[in-house]
Design an enzyme around this catalytic site. Structure first.
Site, PDB file in Angstrom:
ATOM      1  CB  CYS A  47      37.794  22.786 -13.002  1.00 61.46           C
ATOM      2  SG  CYS A  47      39.586  23.420 -14.000  1.00 61.46           S
ATOM      3  CB  CYS A 107      38.373  31.374 -14.705  1.00 60.26           C
ATOM      4  SG  CYS A 107      39.637  30.242 -13.473  1.00 60.26           S
TER       5      CYS A 107
HETATM    6  N1  DGL Z   1      40.052  27.206 -12.027  1.00 58.09           N
HETATM    7  C1  DGL Z   1      40.560  27.049 -12.858  1.00 58.09           C
HETATM    8  C2  DGL Z   1      39.368  27.143 -14.151  1.00 58.09           C
HETATM    9  O1  DGL Z   1      38.019  27.110 -14.128  1.00 58.09           O
HETATM   10  C3  DGL Z   1      41.316  27.618 -13.497  1.00 58.09           C
HETATM   11  C4  DGL Z   1      42.134  27.046 -14.728  1.00 58.09           C
HETATM   12  C5  DGL Z   1      43.258  26.907 -15.344  1.00 58.09           C
HETATM   13  O2  DGL Z   1      44.220  26.434 -14.247  1.00 58.09           O
HETATM   14  O3  DGL Z   1      44.721  27.570 -15.718  1.00 58.09           O
HETATM   15  O4  DGL Z   1      38.897  27.256 -15.118  1.00 58.09           O
END
Ligand code: DGL
Length: 264
Positions: free
Chosen positions: A74, A184
């Site tokens: 993430c 993301c």
């Molecule tokens: N997959 C997460 C990232 O790479 C999402 C973040 C979120 O939950 O806002 O930032």
């Protein structure tokens, strides 16, 4: 540390499975445990303190399963919490950051776009990386507001999501970007729609492959790469598993996995 121990991955939800896919493709022998903290998604809207606490909670769960290495799958958790995780735990902890460097180095129009969460764009780590690599480059940063929620709710293919993407990408297209960085881990699931919206000359990059290669090199260096086939990957979510199952079943070629709900 033993080579047969699992690798642990976590994300604010289902998006980090895009990172899982790359690691699993490169390191098919490894036993991987994935935590989808969908109950607390999106992380991008939370304070740094909250993101650190959630990242600690997830890491503790993975360490209870004896993971030999943790991948923070993430960007938001990496850019806000990896420093604290590395201070607190002894296992190697890898993370993902928006791939600004290759985009900036290869851009011909000297204009690149970054699509990421507010949490990532406002983080100190992102500011540092960005200022290091984008001295003569114009960087169009856009918050992918609403995209994580759309994917978490199984609406990645909806007309609303397409219209939202069109609005988000418009300022970047108008400025003439030739690279779009997906900052993301949820966003790779939107690549077909993004490709449709972007001019043909714009390249899309994310960090999945790079983190898979880095995982391999760290395990190799420590002498703990799995040598024989370990157990099938295990996925845990603290909400309804339907969306996670659907995304995992999109994989080509298909693979065997176990998926359970867990209160963590
Ligand atoms: N997959 C997460 C990232 O790479 C999402 C973040 C979120 O939950 O806002 O930032």
């Amino acid at each position: 540390m033993k080579s047969s121990q699992p690798i642990g991955l976590f994300d604010s939800g289902v998006g980090g499975t895009s990172i899982f896919m790359e690691i699993h493709r490169l390191l098919p022998m490894e036993h991987i445990i994935y935590l989808a903290d969908s109950k607390n998604a999106p992380y991008g809207k939370k304070s740094k303190k909250e993101i650190i606490n959630l990242s600690i909670k997830n890491t503790e769960h993975l360490l209870l399963r004896d993971c030999k290495l943790i991948v923070v799958a993430c960007n938001t958790a990496t850019t806000n919490a990896i420093h604290e995780l590395r201070l607190k735990y002894r296992v190697p902890i890898l993370g993902i950051e928006p791939a600004i460097k290759p985009a900036a180095l290869n851009s011909k129009t000297k204009t690149i776009g970054i699509l990421a969460t507010q949490g990532t764009l406002s983080s100190e780590l992102f500011a540092k990386t960005s200022s290091t690599f984008t001295k003569n480059i114009e960087v169009i940063e856009v918050e992918g507001k609403g995209l994580v929620e759309a994917i978490e709710h199984g609406a990645k293919d909806s007309q609303e999501t397409y219209a939202l993407l069109e609005r988000l990408l418009k300022p970047m297209i108008e400025k003439g970007i030739d690279y779009l960085v997906l900052g993301c881990s949820h966003y790779p699931y939107l690549i077909p729609q993004i490709k449709n919206l972007l001019p043909d000359n714009v390249k899309i990059i994310d960090s999945g492959e790079a983190v898979a290669r880095q995982t391999k090199s760290v395990l190799k260096e420590l002498g703990i790469l799995a040598q024989t086939q370990q157990r099938i990957p295990e996925f845990y979510t603290n909400t309804n598993p339907t969306v996670l199952r659907e995304l995992l079943q999109l994989s080509e070629p298909p693979f065997n996995f176990s998926l359970s709900s867990l209160d963590f």
